[in-house]
Enzyme design. Structure first.
Site, short mmCIF file in Angstrom:
data_model
loop_
_atom_site.label_atom_id
_atom_site.label_comp_id
_atom_site.label_asym_id
_atom_site.label_seq_id
_atom_site.Cartn_x
_atom_site.Cartn_y
_atom_site.Cartn_z
N CYS A 35 34.89 3.69 -24.28
CA CYS A 35 34.02 3.54 -23.12
C CYS A 35 34.58 4.20 -21.87
CB CYS A 35 33.72 2.06 -22.84
SG CYS A 35 35.19 1.06 -22.53
N HIS A 55 0.82 -1.21 0.00
CA HIS A 55 0.00 0.00 0.00
C HIS A 55 0.86 1.26 0.00
CE1 HIS A 55 -1.95 3.34 2.19
NE2 HIS A 55 -2.93 3.07 1.35
#
Length: 809
Positions: free
Chosen positions: A764, A434
């Site tokens: 990279c 919830h």
């Protein structure tokens, strides 16, 4: 047109009862979204192994007629005229009065008789005593743009006529819970135009089995190509209420539909307790501690996960066809004591799927602080505020806007307070509890399942809650500075040069996949091995060489896996697989492990297998390890995991890359070792790249081109070896500069050598993101791709585009 409310009905013919088998989505005005969906699902799943329990609806007409006959409408309307829902005390008073009015109005003999007759008919249609769930179903809920989840009452394990009638009346009255009143006001719903139906459905015996929630997208990132299955033991209310941390399983939709049936990724939840009905005086649902041995096992088998995922994919496809556009779904499931699986609810997902797909707000900490507690991140945001520990209603009354709500768990009655909180932190709960659902809907970040938040955090203490660091949400002491950035994807340039991402953390992959990148240029195996597995590969391959103490520590770590080997291969495959799936079909280049000996030695069991080196930076690392007797058996585990990603998961967009390959002969030996382990270059489209990070890679690039499919320049290692500078040394760090003419010349030769041999060349390292002039230099040389961290992507796209424009004639 909607089917008539007067038939077909149950045997009493009274018109207020509709069996599930007579319902479909066209009946939302009669029975609400929840119950109409149950009828729709009964038909859709009839031929599948997963079904929908039988039952009947008490229609919304029953609610309206009862209130009309009681003359209740005028007083209800008056209660909510000229009303400020922010006045919590007045909200409580008026809500209670409204519930009393509805409860009294729905107690007439005509309605009672029809409900009782329908219950008797349902009981007579099965074997043995019947137990039912009674659930509210509002006529305005479960719509694509609104969700009333958790706002109305539900009752479980009703076994007699009087109990079912009473539960139906209380469901009708729950249309006026405080949380539902506030929600309708905030979303512009007229109270008098929202009616409530009640679903009465056979209980699935998940008390002794499991239940959970499924999303047909990732509920945090909104990534649409996965199904998330969560589950725990006992009744599903345990997950919804946040009293348990559930198990989580991901399944990749595209490869599932191609016939590759594999669980992509799984995470073991604590599953602290289970909710189950227990006989006794009147019977009751009780909270039962879960035995430790059961907590350490997943509550579902892979076969069950895949069956649930397959049904979820079919449900999403069906509802998307009905809607005429993609319709991600929020689905509840339950398992009977005999192992049979059922769908007990399905509704459109109404938060993440409504987000603007073109925009992303990123949050990033710019300072540091002591981590006080951590749990599962909900919301991908950062917030700061004073702590308010809430242990009951009295604490809620004292809550002030902007405070950090800290509690064991939350309940639907707390929704008005969650709305004004800076953030929410709970001891228990998973990403479908919830607290998570409401926080997500309200745009409030939350950390759920922190375990010790109510004991660790103190009233009034200022904390910073970060949900922007991947799956783990962290609570930092003090006001840690952070920054935000608004990205509009459509406004970012699209250069010809591919701009890709560097990723180490699989938990960041689904979020990063939203970014307009060309794929992943560098996925590091070291993070997965070091942080998520934590065991040395050779220790896994040879546990017999370890001390009893280390073997015991490994046994505790692997949980229900059969052996350390199974655990290592599964966790590594699932980590790499999650990254590959996130970017599928874009390429993902995974670099084989590149720990140095001192880093390997820190892993569990590592000191028994690693030599001590004076300079690990240029020692026993990278390609030198893979076919060496000191590591070959560990490398075999890496290959087994990567083969599983490509073969079993079907993620053939995964490419592999060999790091720190000093000599051509070494590269050849590594390729032969990989082929022996099933990773043969060219087979099933497998590309194997090599890092270009040693001067010899550049000098002999023609020879290396004959072995590998592409090159990725590691500018950090290349620069330090060209300049002779240990980049980890603070003393000589001032001499480390990737802009040095010698380094730039090496970059030029590498790119030209790759192009000469028809091999793609990327980079990279972070140099192009740190220095725009390097990005421009590389672009001018015609580099094929530039790979940077996600927070550098936008700037790199702009720098590369501007460089291309400057190069244009």
């Amino acid at each position: 047109m909607p089917r008539s409310d007067t038939g077909p009905a149950s045997t009493d013919g009274g018109g207020y009862i509709r069996p599930f088998d007579t319902l479909g989505m066209e009946d939302v005005p009669l029975v609400g979204g929840k119950t109409a969906s149950l009828g729709e699902l009964r038909g859709l799943l009839r031929s599948r192994t997963i079904g929908v329990p039988d039952g009947f609806a008490v229609t919304a007409r029953a609610y309206r007629d009862a209130l009309s006959e009681a003359g209740a409408w005028a007083e209800l309307k008056m209660l909510f005229d000229d009303f400020d829902p922010a006045d919590v005390a007045e909200l409580s008073r008026r809500g209670a009065r409204a519930r009393d009015i509805v409860y009294a109005a729905t107690g007439g003999e005509r309605l009672r008789g029809q409900i009782a007759a329908a219950f008797r008919a349902l009981a007579a249609s099965g074997e043995g005593p019947v137990s039912v769930a009674v659930r509210s179903s509002a006529t305005a809920e479960d719509l694509p743009t609104a969700s009333f989840a958790g706002q109305h009452d539900s009752f479980l394990h009703l076994r007699d006529e009087d109990g079912v009638v009473e539960a139906c009346r209380r469901c009708f009255a729950s249309l006026y819970t405080d949380r539902a009143i506030v929600y309708r006001i905030n979303n512009g719903f007229d109270h008098s135009k929202v009616a409530l139906s009640v679903a009465v459905m056979r209980m699935v015996g998940s008390d002794e089995a499991a239940s959970g929630v499924i999303f047909t997208l990732d509920p945090e990132s909104g990534f649409p190509d996965v199904v998330l299955v969560t589950g725990a033991y006992g009744l599903g209310e345990g997950i919804v209420q946040g009293s348990v941390d559930p198990d989580e399983f991901y399944v990749h939709k595209p490869t599932y539909l191609e016939g590759r049936r594999a669980v992509l990724n799984r995470r073991l939840g604590a599953k602290q307790v289970s909710l189950a009905w227990r006989p006794g005086k009147g019977g009751a649902i009780r909270t039962i501690p879960t035995p430790k041995a059961r907590r350490q096992r997943f509550c579902l088998s892979d076969a069950d996960v895949l069956a649930l995922a397959g049904s979820a994919i079919a449900i999403e496809a069906h509802y998307s066809k009905l809607a005429g556009h993609p319709m991600p779904m929020d689905i509840e499931w339950a398992q009977d004591a005999d192992g049979a699986l059922y769908v007990v609810q399905a509704r459109p997902e109404t938060v993440i799927s409504q987000r603007d797909a073109d925009r992303m707000t990123t949050f990033r900490l710019t300072g540091t602080g002591e981590v006080l507690t951590s749990g599962k991140a909900v919301g991908e945001k950062i917030a700061t505020g004073p702590v308010r520990v809430v242990r009951g209603a009295r604490d809620l009354e004292a809550f002030r806007p902007g405070e950090v709500l800290v509690s064991t768990a939350t309940s639907p009655d707390w929704d008005p307070v969650i709305k004004i909180a800076a953030t929410v932190v709970t001891d228990r709960g998973g990403r479908t509890c919830h607290a998570a659902i409401v926080a997500r809907e309200l745009g409030v970040p939350a950390v759920v399942g922190a375990g010790d938040a109510t004991q660790t955090l103190i009233d009034g203490q200022t904390v910073t809650v970060s949900c922007a660091e991947g799956e783990t949400g962290r609570v930092y002491e003090g006001a840690v500075p952070f920054e935000t950035e608004e990205l509009s994807f459509s406004s970012l340039p699209r250069p010809r040069t591919k701009v890709m991402l560097n990723l180490a953390h699989p938990d960041m992959a689904l979020r990063a996949a939203r970014l307009p990148s060309a794929g992943v240029g560098l996925a590091r195996l070291e993070f997965i091995i070091g942080e998520q597995i934590g065991m040395h590969p050779m220790a896994v391959a040879h546990p017999d060489r370890l001390s009893p103490k280390v073997r015991a520590a490994m046994a505790r770590r692997i949980g229900e896996d059969i052996s350390p080997r199974d655990y290592f291969v599964r966790r590594l495959a699932e980590g790499v697989g999650l990254i590959a799936a996130a970017f599928h079909p874009r390429p993902v280049i995974a670099r084989l492990s590149d720990f140095k000996t001192n880093e390997y030695a820190r892993l569990l069991g590592g000191r028994d297998f690693e030599p001590v080196e004076e300079n690990p930076m240029i020692g026993f690392r990278g390609a030198a390890r893979y076919d060496h007797p000191l590591y070959a058996d560990g490398f075999a585990l890496e290959c087994e995991a990567l083969l599983r990603v490509r073969r079993d998961m079907g993620l053939t967009n995964l490419r592999l890359m060999v790091p720190f390959c000093r000599r051509v002969e070494e590269g050849r030996a590594v390729l032969e070792a990989m082929a022996r382990h099933g990773l043969k270059r060219g087979e099933d489209g497998l590309e194997i790249w090599v890092m270009c990070e040693i001067p010899n890679n550049v000098v002999q690039i023609d020879a290396f081109s004959g072995l590998f499919d592409g090159f990725s320049i590691g500018s950090n290692d290349l620069a330090q070896l060209v300049l002779g500078v240990d980049r980890d040394s603070e003393v000589v760090a001032f001499d480390f500069d990737e802009r040095d003419p010698g380094v730039l010349e090496m970059l030029r030769q590498a790119i030209e050598g790759g192009r000469r041999n028809g091999r793609p060349v990327g980079i990279c390292g972070e140099a192009p993101a740190t220095y725009p002039e390097i990005a421009a230099f590389l672009t001018g040389l015609g580099i094929d791709s530039i790979s940077v961290t996600p927070d550098s992507l936008a700037g790199t796209l702009k720098a590369v585009f501007e460089a291309e424009q400057a190069e244009a004639p």
